[in-house]
Write a protein that holds these residues in place. Structure first.
Motif, short mmCIF file in Angstrom:
data_model
loop_
_atom_site.label_atom_id
_atom_site.label_comp_id
_atom_site.label_asym_id
_atom_site.label_seq_id
_atom_site.Cartn_x
_atom_site.Cartn_y
_atom_site.Cartn_z
N LEU A 310 0.92 -1.05 0.01
CA LEU A 310 0.04 0.07 -0.01
C LEU A 310 1.02 1.37 -0.05
CD1 LEU A 310 -2.81 1.23 0.26
CD2 LEU A 310 -2.82 1.18 2.74
N ALA A 311 0.94 2.01 -0.98
CA ALA A 311 1.87 3.10 -1.37
C ALA A 311 1.42 4.48 -0.37
CB ALA A 311 2.11 3.55 -2.68
N ASP A 312 -0.08 4.62 -0.71
CA ASP A 312 -0.70 5.70 -0.20
C ASP A 312 -2.42 5.51 -0.08
OD1 ASP A 312 -1.15 8.14 0.78
OD2 ASP A 312 -0.15 9.15 -0.81
N LYS A 313 -2.96 6.26 0.46
CA LYS A 313 -4.45 6.22 0.52
C LYS A 313 -5.03 7.76 0.49
CE LYS A 313 -5.22 4.88 5.27
NZ LYS A 313 -5.92 3.89 6.34
N ARG A 314 -6.16 7.93 0.25
CA ARG A 314 -6.72 9.16 0.03
C ARG A 314 -8.22 9.10 -0.01
NH1 ARG A 314 -4.77 10.74 -6.25
NH2 ARG A 314 -6.47 9.50 -7.07
N LYS A 315 -8.91 10.24 0.18
CA LYS A 315 -10.39 10.31 -0.08
C LYS A 315 -10.66 10.97 -1.27
CE LYS A 315 -12.04 9.80 4.65
NZ LYS A 315 -12.99 10.28 5.73
N VAL A 316 -11.63 10.39 -2.08
CA VAL A 316 -11.60 10.97 -3.51
C VAL A 316 -12.45 12.27 -3.63
CG1 VAL A 316 -12.99 10.67 -5.52
CG2 VAL A 316 -12.10 8.68 -4.45
N GLY A 317 -11.84 13.39 -4.14
CA GLY A 317 -12.31 14.68 -4.01
C GLY A 317 -11.99 15.51 -3.17
N MET A 318 -11.25 15.05 -1.89
CA MET A 318 -11.14 15.57 -0.72
C MET A 318 -9.75 15.99 -0.63
SD MET A 318 -14.25 15.39 0.64
CE MET A 318 -14.23 15.92 2.30
N ALA A 319 -9.19 17.09 0.09
CA ALA A 319 -7.96 17.42 0.44
C ALA A 319 -7.16 16.37 1.35
CB ALA A 319 -7.97 18.85 1.17
N ASP A 320 -5.95 16.16 1.06
CA ASP A 320 -5.23 15.24 1.78
C ASP A 320 -4.61 16.09 2.87
OD1 ASP A 320 -3.29 13.50 2.79
OD2 ASP A 320 -2.36 12.96 0.93
N PRO A 321 -4.95 15.47 4.21
CA PRO A 321 -4.32 16.25 5.31
C PRO A 321 -3.10 16.45 5.46
CG PRO A 321 -5.53 14.19 5.98
CD PRO A 321 -5.67 14.46 4.43
N ARG A 322 -2.38 15.41 4.46
CA ARG A 322 -1.15 15.38 4.94
C ARG A 322 -0.39 16.59 4.16
NH1 ARG A 322 -0.24 9.38 3.32
NH2 ARG A 322 -1.93 9.91 1.95
N GLY A 323 -1.19 17.15 3.39
CA GLY A 323 -0.37 18.38 2.42
C GLY A 323 -0.50 19.42 3.34
N ALA A 324 -0.98 19.70 4.63
CA ALA A 324 -1.09 20.64 5.72
C ALA A 324 0.41 21.18 5.91
CB ALA A 324 -1.91 20.35 6.62
N LYS A 325 0.48 22.39 5.91
CA LYS A 325 1.84 22.96 6.49
C LYS A 325 1.52 23.67 7.69
CE LYS A 325 3.23 24.93 1.96
NZ LYS A 325 3.99 25.68 0.98
N LEU A 326 2.62 23.34 8.78
CA LEU A 326 2.49 23.61 10.09
C LEU A 326 3.77 24.45 10.41
CD1 LEU A 326 2.19 19.76 11.39
CD2 LEU A 326 0.51 21.55 10.70
N SER A 327 3.25 25.10 11.59
CA SER A 327 4.33 26.15 12.16
C SER A 327 4.55 25.24 13.59
CB SER A 327 3.69 27.46 12.59
OG SER A 327 4.65 28.13 13.02
#
Length: 464
Positions: A310-327
């Motif tokens: 399993l390389a990755d998983k996501r929700k169709v048409g939804m933002a990937d939370p792992r793309g969030a930028k953090l401070s």
């Protein structure tokens, strides 16, 4: 090893660039997902008895004539083109160097035979392109070579030295680039696939209906196993999993061993949903229980066994939370030299209690000072760039919350305080044109596989 496979040039083969910036990160592949053990396979004696009865074999075999050792040597003449042992060795060394593999002697032999098959395919592709008056200019190959060098943070001359030191050569890399570019141009000329607006709209409608549902990027290695071969195949697939744990890339193992139609793409099934009929029930159940970066198997199927990654998983048409930028604010305590495990555990416990009481980033400096800890600020950290284990810790945290302590006696123990979080916008659904391009690529790859199969069938190949 996460196995982020670079998209291959329309023929469905991994490119030199894919090797250079590859693919499946070994550490992630070393994880395995728990899975129910397969039913006990038949014993070796049962297999031998069944096979002897099926083929009417004598119990004591006597061989006549001399065994031909030439079929074992990894050299061949493909139509009029000679492939030497040096060609095979240099291409193998290229793969080992770019993927930082550590192969056992028996694994090198397996890879040599895989490389020979790839060189045969590459030669057939170049020959067919030339037969259709398609050639690749040396300047184009120079540009590709320089591009690979830049990705590895080397000049072209440093890249040549790196290849020589690894036992490879510039020639073998240039040959692979030539094969990929020539084959790609041949496909563009010969394969004309149009995806109608109606087809694309139907696909878009299905995506709209599936919005919010889970989608999984899955790779597989499948091997057929008749009743008399189950034990042998099951044991073989366990050895494949062991090779992954030792660093062998999943896509190369798939190209070497898999008997599925996805073999040419390194076992890549693409993004799939676990709807009925998409995957076998046994595979779907395993995938559903896995986390990205895990391998499961051997999974018993009706006709054989599969190993899935399993390389990755996501929700169709939804933002990937792992793309969030953090401070973030990182608070770290270090241990004096000579600290033993008991002392470190006690100190880490005090640190954990203090940091878990932090009331937002404004309080972080006060707690750090009280703990005699270091504070470092980190901005613009993308969650998906963090180690997988840390991603799972940070994903559910809100602004002002703190991670659990993590670290070692040697490197110190630290926590991360989330001071800010910018979530990515929803990606939206693809356009009709994007769907048409994607479907065209898929169908072109299938047509390319058929063309290559026909070239193999008609070729004169003499093994030396």
């Amino acid at each position: 090893m996460n196995i982020g496979v670079t998209k291959a040039i329309r023929a469905g083969r991994s490119s030199v660039l894919a090797l250079a910036i590859s693919s499946l990160a070994s550490a992630a592949m070393a994880q395995t997902a728990p899975h129910a053990p397969a039913p006990a396979p038949p014993t070796q004696e049962d297999q031998e008895a069944a096979l002897a009865a099926q083929l009417d074999l004598p119990r004591d075999l006597k061989l006549f004539g001399k065994a031909d050792p030439n079929v074992r040597k990894p050299t061949a003449i493909v139509n009029d083109t000679v492939l030497t042992g040096t060609d095979v060795d240099q291409r193998l060394n290229l793969i080992i160097a770019l993927n930082k593999l550590n192969l056992k002697p028996e694994e090198r032999d397996q890879y040599r035979m895989m490389i020979l098959r790839q060189l045969i395919d590459e030669t057939l592709q170049i020959q067919e392109a030339k037969a259709n008056e398609i050639t690749v200019d040396s300047k184009e190959i120079d540009q590709s070579f320089a591009s690979v060098a830049r990705r590895l943070q080397k000049t072209p001359e440093q890249m040549r030295a790196f290849l020589r030191q690894a036992g490879a050569s510039e020639r073998t890399m240039r040959k692979q680039v030539e094969g990929e570019v020539a084959w790609s141009r041949l496909l563009r000329r010969k394969v004309d696939i149009n995806v109608s607006d109606e087809e694309a709209k139907a696909i878009l409608d299905r995506l709209k209906a599936a919005q919010g549902s889970e989608e999984y990027h899955v790779y597989e290695i499948y091997m057929n196993a008749t009743d008399d071969r189950k034990q042998e195949v099951y044991a073989g697939m366990q050895r494949i999993i062991q090779q992954m744990k030792e660093g062998a890339p999943f896509d190369y193992l798939a190209k070497t061993y898999s008997e599925s139609s996805t073999k040419g793409q390194g076992g890549d099934l693409g993004w799939v949903r676990l709807a009925p009929g998409i995957l076998p029930d046994e595979m779907a159940k395993a995938v559903e229980e896995m986390q990205p970066g895990q391998v499961a198997g051997p999974i018993p199927l009706t006709t054989g066994f599969s190993v899935v990654y399993l390389a990755d998983k996501r929700k169709v048409g939804m933002a990937d939370p792992r793309g969030a930028k953090l401070s973030l604010r990182q608070i770290t305590i270090n241990f004096p030299k000579g600290t033993n495990e008991a002392q470190a555990t006690a100190r880490a416990g005090q640190f954990a209690a203090a940091t878990q009481a932090i009331k937002g980033c404004g309080d972080a400096s006060n707690v750090a000072a009280a703990q005699n800890a270091e504070v470092v600020e980190k901005d613009g950290v993308v969650i998906g760039d963090l180690p997988p284990a840390l991603q799972q810790i940070i994903l559910p945290l809100q602004v002002g919350q703190v991670t659990q302590p993590f670290g070692t006696i040697e490197d110190g123990v630290r926590v991360l305080v989330v001071c800010g979080r910018d979530d990515p916008p929803p990606p939206g659904l693809p356009s009709i044109e994007q769907i048409q391009d994607g479907e065209s690529d898929k169908r072109t790859n299938l047509r390319a596989q058929r063309m290559l199969r026909d070239l193999r069938r008609d070729a004169l190949i003499e093994y030396r």
